[in-house]
Design a protein around this motif. Structure first.
Motif, PDB file in Angstrom:
ATOM      1  N   TYR A  54      77.455  12.258  55.599  1.00  0.00           N
ATOM      2  CA  TYR A  54      78.352  11.161  55.225  1.00  0.00           C
ATOM      3  C   TYR A  54      77.941  10.550  53.885  1.00  0.00           C
ATOM      4  N   ARG A  84      81.941   7.856  56.760  1.00  0.00           N
ATOM      5  CA  ARG A  84      81.971   7.005  57.951  1.00  0.00           C
ATOM      6  C   ARG A  84      81.694   5.585  57.480  1.00  0.00           C
ATOM      7  N   LYS A  86      82.028   1.184  58.399  1.00  0.00           N
ATOM      8  CA  LYS A  86      82.008   0.281  59.542  1.00  0.00           C
ATOM      9  C   LYS A  86      81.931  -1.167  59.059  1.00  0.00           C
ATOM     10  N   ASN A 216      86.112   7.039  60.524  1.00  0.00           N
ATOM     11  CA  ASN A 216      85.366   8.201  60.047  1.00  0.00           C
ATOM     12  C   ASN A 216      86.146   9.479  60.294  1.00  0.00           C
TER      13      ASN A 216
END
Length: 471
Positions: A54, A84, A86, A216
């Motif tokens: 990632y 990914r 968050k 993701n």
């Protein structure tokens, strides 16, 4: 009732009822400040033996949408890269409606997702922290999945998921509505799965804490497998927006709706089955020794109002799986069928579900073994949420399907001279073959049994889908 066809290019109207928009990222001028990017391959491929590394560099904004790009390239010792991202440590939420408008690739090896993890993951780990998967898709599957993962009251890993057909390469609004009683999953405003978390039932206390958001796209892993169609790369996951709504600012409240839990062994009549002790949560008995053609009858169940319901079944099958159907009036009206997967043991339990339109009143229900070799512990009737579903804008040129629900005939309006239309059941079987129709032409669906169906339409080279209910 009029429902728009296919993709909605406009933003949603203000949410009905008492939902209030509390957070959003529209990706209009870039990626907002509340996202944190993961780097690397995690521990054991993020616990799933994923194949990608990632990087933040695989995320961009194009034409007002977030684009996560998966590439075949060597980086950090891995053969693929992706992103990914968050909101951990910056934004988290307890209860609410979490939604995103997303278009994803459909190719072997891709695993895009919009999901949430409990804030406590850093202190107590997974699965005890809880996980809510708003949307997952793997490979070229015709279905998208919504799932919850947690540690149950016996300290064991547990999961409960549902799925529904979707033309995933087109934009759709994927959402959950989550309060102190239920988590409900939606595709384009239509509920397809629901889970009861009231009072922490079955150890679901995790789902009464704060969760953060994740976007993701993985490549390969334990679930999709390890074969990748490299010719389909680079592949893009497009996210038009992510929005979070809460009721009165905190996400709580809301009418949990009607729900009735029925133990499988509480039948009024049966043919061919036996009961046995179960090791499933709650103990007691389950129904087993089910062969093709066996059945169980459950009388005098009251349905308070007409509408859409989710029917859940707690099942197990050592190998091969099977299929059951639900009916009323001694089989005269079949409400739906569901396939039972192989769970690897007669006491290895999972929950499967389907949707059904039920008329208000007192009914005698029957569960029929279309094919046998499975056990059932309980089944449940749960009213689907309607009042809190956001209204979708419809453009004049969009295709319109009506009436919905229908007593037996449909009409479709669309921009064009003709369109190819076919109808599938919820198991993906073509039940009315494709034929060409003109705008407003009558479509006879009276031969279909009551239930939910998928109408697929090809018009001007574009495929669109819409669910409808045959009453």
């Amino acid at each position: 009732m009029v429902i728009g066809f296919g993709d909605n290019n406009g933003q949603q109207n203000a949410v009905e009822g008492d939902w209030q928009l509390v957070w959003q990222d529209e990706f209009t001028d870039g990626i907002g400040p509340d996202w944190v990017f993961e780097t690397g391959n995690g521990a054991n491929g993020w616990g799933n033996n994923e194949l990608q590394y990632y990087r933040a560099e695989n995320a961009s904004v194009q034409n007002g949408a977030l684009v996560i790009t998966a590439r075949q390239e060597n980086f950090g010792g891995y053969g693929y890269t992706s992103t990914r991202m968050k909101t951990q440590g910056r934004k988290s939420f307890k209860y609410g409606r979490m939604e995103a408008r997303i278009a994803i690739p459909s190719s072997l090896g891709t695993w895009p997702a919009f999901w949430m993890l409990g804030n406590s993951i850093s202190s107590i780990g997974w699965p005890k922290c809880g996980e809510i998967d708003v949307m997952e898709h793997i490979n070229t599957s015709p279905n998208i999945h919504g799932t919850m993962h947690w540690e149950d009251h016996n300290g064991n890993y547990a999961n409960y998921g549902g799925d529904t057909p979707a033309n995933v390469t087109a934009y759709h609004v994927y959402a959950v509505e989550w309060d102190e009683n239920y988590i409900r999953w939606f595709l384009d405003g239509q509920e397809y799965h629901v889970a009861d978390i009231s009072n922490g039932v079955n150890g679901t206390q995790e789902f009464h804490e704060n969760f953060f958001l994740i976007l993701n796209m993985a490549i390969g892993g334990n679930w999709p497998g390890f074969q990748v169609d490299n010719s389909a790369l680079p592949a893009n996951m497009y996210v038009d927006y992510v929005r979070v709504y809460q009721r009165n600012g905190n996400g709580g409240g809301g009418d949990p709706g009607f729900s009735q839990h029925i133990e499988a062994e509480s039948y009024n009549n049966m043919s061919g089955v036996q009961t046995e002790n179960t090791t499933d949560s709650g103990g007691g008995l389950n129904v087993g020794y089910i062969d093709t053609g066996d059945w169980m009858a459950y009388n005098a169940i009251n349905i308070p109002s007409s509408g859409n319901y989710t029917i859940q079944y707690r099942v197990a099958s050592e190998s091969g799986g099977g299929q059951l159907s639900l009916d009323i009036n001694a089989g005269a009206t079949v409400l739906g069928t569901v396939n039972i997967p192989s769970t690897g043991g007669w006491q290895n339990w999972t929950t499967v579900s389907h949707s059904a339109y039920l008329n208000a009143g007192t009914h005698n229900f029957g569960i029929y073994a279309q094919s046998g070799a499975w056990n059932i512990n309980w089944w449940r009737i749960v009213q689907q949420s309607t009042a809190s579903v956001p209204a979708l804008q419809e453009k004049e040129e969009e295709s319109i399907l009506y009436p919905n629900p229908t007593p037996g005939h449909l009409q479709v309006k669309f921009d064009g001279d003709n369109a190819g239309i076919g109808i599938y059941d919820m198991n993906g079987r073509l039940v009315i073959p494709f034929r060409n129709v003109q705008p407003g032409e009558d479509i006879d669906v009276s031969s279909l049994k009551s239930g939910i169906y998928i109408l697929k339409m090809n018009v001007n080279g574009e495929e669109k889908t819409r669910r409808f209910i045959r009453k």
